[in-house]
Design a protein around this motif. Structure first.
Motif, PDB file in Angstrom:
ATOM      1  N   ARG A  63       0.815  -1.216   0.000  1.00 56.06           N
ATOM      2  CA  ARG A  63       0.000   0.000   0.000  1.00 56.06           C
ATOM      3  C   ARG A  63       0.846   1.263   0.000  1.00 56.06           C
ATOM      4  O   ARG A  63       0.585   2.214  -0.737  1.00 56.06           O
ATOM      5  CB  ARG A  63      -0.927  -0.004   1.214  1.00 56.06           C
ATOM      6  N   ASN A  88      -5.280  -1.263  -3.244  1.00 60.42           N
ATOM      7  CA  ASN A  88      -4.243  -0.288  -2.906  1.00 60.42           C
ATOM      8  C   ASN A  88      -4.338   0.970  -3.757  1.00 60.42           C
ATOM      9  O   ASN A  88      -4.078   2.084  -3.270  1.00 60.42           O
ATOM     10  CB  ASN A  88      -2.863  -0.930  -3.051  1.00 60.42           C
ATOM     11  N   GLU A 127      -7.257   2.932  -2.371  1.00 58.43           N
ATOM     12  CA  GLU A 127      -6.875   3.536  -1.093  1.00 58.43           C
ATOM     13  C   GLU A 127      -5.962   4.740  -1.304  1.00 58.43           C
ATOM     14  O   GLU A 127      -6.067   5.746  -0.596  1.00 58.43           O
ATOM     15  CB  GLU A 127      -6.173   2.491  -0.217  1.00 58.43           C
ATOM     16  N   ARG A 133      -8.083   7.611  -2.273  1.00 58.46           N
ATOM     17  CA  ARG A 133      -8.868   8.068  -1.123  1.00 58.46           C
ATOM     18  C   ARG A 133      -8.018   8.850  -0.130  1.00 58.46           C
ATOM     19  O   ARG A 133      -8.389   9.945   0.308  1.00 58.46           O
ATOM     20  CB  ARG A 133      -9.500   6.859  -0.417  1.00 58.46           C
ATOM     21  N   VAL A 134      -6.859   8.305   0.201  1.00 56.44           N
ATOM     22  CA  VAL A 134      -5.999   8.937   1.213  1.00 56.44           C
ATOM     23  C   VAL A 134      -5.447  10.270   0.723  1.00 56.44           C
ATOM     24  O   VAL A 134      -5.419  11.263   1.464  1.00 56.44           O
ATOM     25  CB  VAL A 134      -4.847   7.984   1.591  1.00 56.44           C
ATOM     26  N   GLU A 177     -14.824  -3.973  -5.407  1.00 56.03           N
ATOM     27  CA  GLU A 177     -14.000  -2.990  -4.694  1.00 56.03           C
ATOM     28  C   GLU A 177     -14.168  -1.611  -5.333  1.00 56.03           C
ATOM     29  O   GLU A 177     -14.361  -0.604  -4.633  1.00 56.03           O
ATOM     30  CB  GLU A 177     -12.517  -3.398  -4.746  1.00 56.03           C
ATOM     31  N   TYR A 186     -15.886   1.743  -3.496  1.00 59.87           N
ATOM     32  CA  TYR A 186     -15.174   3.015  -3.284  1.00 59.87           C
ATOM     33  C   TYR A 186     -15.811   4.158  -4.064  1.00 59.87           C
ATOM     34  O   TYR A 186     -15.803   5.302  -3.619  1.00 59.87           O
ATOM     35  CB  TYR A 186     -13.695   2.862  -3.665  1.00 59.87           C
TER      36      TYR A 186
END
Length: 322
Positions: free
Chosen positions: A64, A108, A111, A114-115, A161, A165
């Motif tokens: 990640r 990953n 994510e 998103r992060v 997934e 998201y």
């Protein structure tokens, strides 16, 4: 400023053709690589003559933090997730590696977006193998998934997934449910490549036989170089949606074999053996697609059908071995 695209799996068939397509549109293209080698170490990019136009970033898609760092460093406008073990047959031999390479990499990437909260658009490569057997009915975007291989199960999980998201975090992310699409860049482990290469050797005088498993399975075969345009079109829409990308025509494998040998003026029945040892534990008998949504919303339709694909593969192989 030109747009920037990050392509995972850039060394593969779709990644290489997509890189060429995006470069022609003026994009800056970055490809992810598991090692630190230059783009010149990727034979497909070399074959297409674009290796010196592509930047390469070493990324471990299973890590990640590695993915987050790469996305933050390059800040791409678009990410095309094409990585992962993509052979249905091999997925039965390597189920853990297949599922991890597809599901973890996709998660990953989601994510990272998103992060970092960056306005990145994500395309995820799905597969017609997600549907499994549909009883011969054409699958559309609302057909339930019933995968029959570790590969199909992995692509189905990655699809959900992306869907999750997109809804939970308002990310522009979508999946292209790609049915079979071929090109001269296919690896040797794919049956279409095996058929074409063996038939061409036989035409050149080799006494060998072509050994195949179940030739009654039916597939929708398209031409990979035009499928990458559909990927790009999906990310140019106002809203993210999932689309089936296919020709809409289904043919038995036997017809594909016949078309290949006919292109070489050979009778396939004189050169083909059926080998029960090559049968898979389970297989999708009929793969049929309804790509009407892509035609209506993306204005995309496949131009090349199975007979065209078979002939183009043969002509490309003959040039390669001449």
């Amino acid at each position: 400023m030109p747009k920037k695209a990050l392509i995972t799996g850039i060394s593969g068939q779709d990644g290489s053709y997509l890189a060429r397509f995006l470069l022609a549109k003026g994009y800056d293209v970055v490809g992810s690589s598991r090692g630190k080698g230059p783009a010149s170490s990727f034979p497909n990019l070399e074959r297409l003559g674009i290796a010196n136009q592509v930047a390469v970033e070493s990324v471990s898609l299973a890590d990640r933090q590695s993915v987050v760092q790469a996305v933050k460093k390059h800040a791409p406008d678009e990410i095309y997730n094409l990585a992962g073990q993509s052979s249905v047959g091999l997925s039965f031999e390597q189920p853990f590696e297949t599922i991890e390479s597809i599901t973890v990499a996709t998660l990953n990437l989601l994510e990272a977006i998103r992060v970092l909260q960056m306005p990145i658009r994500l395309f995820n490569a799905g597969s017609g193998d997600c549907f499994g057997n549909t009883g011969g009915k054409p699958a559309d975007e609302n057909t339930p998934f019933r995968p029959q291989s570790p590969y199909g199960a992995a692509r189905a999980a990655a699809f959900w997934e992306v869907s999750s998201y997109r809804e939970a975090y308002n990310i522009f992310a979508c999946s292209g449910i790609l049915f079979n699409h071929e090109s001269p860049l296919r690896p040797d482990r794919f049956v279409t490549r095996k058929i074409v290469r063996t038939a061409c050797r036989i035409a050149k005088g080799s006494p060998e036989k072509l050994n195949l498993g179940n030739i009654d399975v039916q597939r929708d075969w398209g031409w990979a170089p035009e499928y990458v345009e559909a990927m790009w079109l999906m990310l140019q829409q106002q809203a993210p949606e999932d689309y089936i990308i296919a020709t809409g025509e289904t043919h038995p494998l036997e017809d594909f074999v016949q078309a290949v040998f006919a292109s070489l003026n050979l009778d396939w029945q004189e050169h083909v053996n059926q080998n029960p040892d090559l049968l898979r534990p389970t297989d999708v008998l009929i793969s049929r697609a309804n790509p009407a949504k892509a035609a209506n919303k993306l204005n995309w339709k496949a131009k090349y059908m199975m007979p065209d694909v078979a002939d183009m593969l043969v002509q490309a192989e003959l040039k390669l071995i001449s």
